[in-house]
Design an enzyme around this catalytic site. Structure first.
Site, PDB file in Angstrom:
ATOM      1  NE  ARG A  98      40.984  46.879   3.103  1.00  0.00           N
ATOM      2  CZ  ARG A  98      41.806  45.822   3.248  1.00  0.00           C
ATOM      3  NH1 ARG A  98      43.018  45.824   2.735  1.00  0.00           N
ATOM      4  NH2 ARG A  98      41.399  44.749   3.876  1.00  0.00           N
ATOM      5  CD  GLU A 110      38.047  49.932   3.632  1.00  0.00           C
ATOM      6  OE1 GLU A 110      38.341  49.378   4.698  1.00  0.00           O
ATOM      7  OE2 GLU A 110      37.481  49.345   2.698  1.00  0.00           O
ATOM      8  CB  SER A 130      35.275  47.929   6.331  1.00  0.00           C
ATOM      9  OG  SER A 130      35.286  46.535   6.417  1.00  0.00           O
TER      10      SER A 130
END
Ligand SMILES: Cc1cc2nc3c(=O)[nH]c(=O)nc-3n(C[C@H](O)[C@H](O)[C@H](O)COP(=O)(O)OP(=O)(O)OC[C@H]3O[C@@H](n4cnc5c(N)ncnc54)[C@H](O)[C@@H]3O)c2cc1C
Length: 335
Positions: free
Chosen positions: A163, A331, A236
């Site tokens: 990520r 994130e 997420s």
């Protein structure tokens, strides 16, 4: 180029946070790209967005928001093993994946259903079900900001990680990605390392197709994740934390049921499980809570304000820190 002065951003971010920016520019073609540089848009406060599916607005944005809506997907090259496909940054990500499936090209299918645009996919190296976009990116093209000099980054220059990429880190807000060239496989090959996906597909054996994989991925996604047309969220909210072997041994002595996976630099834990074990599935504050089937996802059930989501996620971080001694990180980009 379309411009709207002081628009509500509620429909431009999947958290559906109602805030405003000074001006919203929608860039539809190469001429618009030139015009943005002529107008020196990047010399004042700015933010590039795609579909706003990885952003949490905490307040009004005092600047210009630039949104790509450029279109075009074309095969630009091929060799014995691979086909090179160049897509405009404004293409919807899943439309691009469908293009690869229609042309029987392998490598993007597990990533179907991830919201967002092609231009944003390199930024956090999107990933799901055992695949990451770094595995199929050949090069990323665009313009350095603020002046607009063109750049091309080859895959190994993008500093892709879990990520993460150079565009989320060192060059955050310094590069406007306008095109991505993907390298896709011609030969039948599937990525089935994700257990639930493999379990659903194993019975197909050699009859397995790209369409079947994509349908199954979408079914799994829909069973776990909220429908963003009805509920606000950014997927997420936290990254899964990676801990050292020593820390993992220490934790396993105390908690015997920790979901964990090997990672390049340690052991990856499931942030969703840690959050759930801290009791967050039972906590709703106003219109903010975690999603009942996936505690890693924070949702806005209606009219939550950005700051309320911030208060909620900060409390989650604190509780995970207190119980496990691990600091989980968002994130999502907080603006
Ligand atoms: C329901 C749901 C499920 C999700 N599932 C996943 C998943 O499985 N895996 C995963 O990895 N992510 C997932 N996400 C997160 C999100 O979809 C991805 O991060 C996606 O790539 C964001 O695309 P976007 O166009 O919405 O970008 P935005 O959220 O608008 O922007 C993201 C970042 O990219 C920057 N950016 C946008 N466009 C450009 C550009 N042209 N040039 C340079 N920088 C740019 C922005 O400034 C920002 O920092 C999910 C989100 C939701 C809502």
């Amino acid at each position: 180029m379309k411009n709207i002065i002081s628009p509500s951003l509620k429909d431009y971010n999947t958290f559906h946070i109602d805030c405003r920016c000074k001006e919203l520019l929608t860039v539809e073609n190469d001429q618009d790209i030139d015009e943005v540089f002529q107008r020196k848009v990047f010399h004042q406060p700015y933010l590039m967005i795609g579909e706003g599916s990885n952003i949490l607005f905490t307040k009004d944005f005092e600047g210009t928001i630039i949104r790509l809506a450029t279109k075009g997907i074309e095969i630009v090259n091929e060799d014995d093993e691979s086909v090179y496909v160049r897509a405009a940054g404004g293409e919807n990500w899943s439309d691009f994946v469908r293009f690869t499936i229609e042309h029987e090209l392998y490598g993007a299918e597990n990533l179907i259903g991830i919201p967002g645009l092609v231009g944003s996919c390199p930024v956090q190296n999107i990933g799901a079900y055992g695949s990451e976009v770094k595995d199929i990116i050949y090069q990323v093209e665009g313009h350095y900001l603020p002046e607009g000099e063109p750049f091309v980054f080859y895959n190994d220059e993008c500093e892709f990680a879990y990520r993460d990429s150079i565009f989320k880190n060192k060059l955050k807000d310094r590069c406007w990605i306008t095109h991505v060239v993907f390298k896709l496989g011609k030969e039948k090959h599937f990525q089935l390392s994700y257990k639930q996906l493999a379990e659903n597909l194993v019975s197909f054996g050699s009859e397995l197709t790209l369409e079947k994989v994509a349908d199954t991925v979408l079914k799994i996604r829909n069973s776990k994740l909220p429908d963003i047309t009805k509920v606000g969220c950014a997927g997420s909210f936290f990254k899964n934390p990676v801990v050292s072997e020593t820390k993992f041994a220490e934790l396993s002595a105390k908690f015997d049921d920790l979901v964990h996976y090997p990672a390049p630099n340690g052991i990856k834990l499931a942030a969703g499980q840690l959050i759930e074990k801290c009791g967050w599935k039972e906590v709703r504050k106003g219109d903010v809570s975690v999603y009942p089937t996936q505690a890693l996802v924070i949702v806005n059930w209606g009219n939550a304000k950005g700051f309320e989501v911030v208060e909620y996620y900060q409390e989650i971080i604190q509780s995970v820190q207190e119980k496990y001694g691990i600091r989980i990180e968002p994130e999502v980009r907080i603006v």
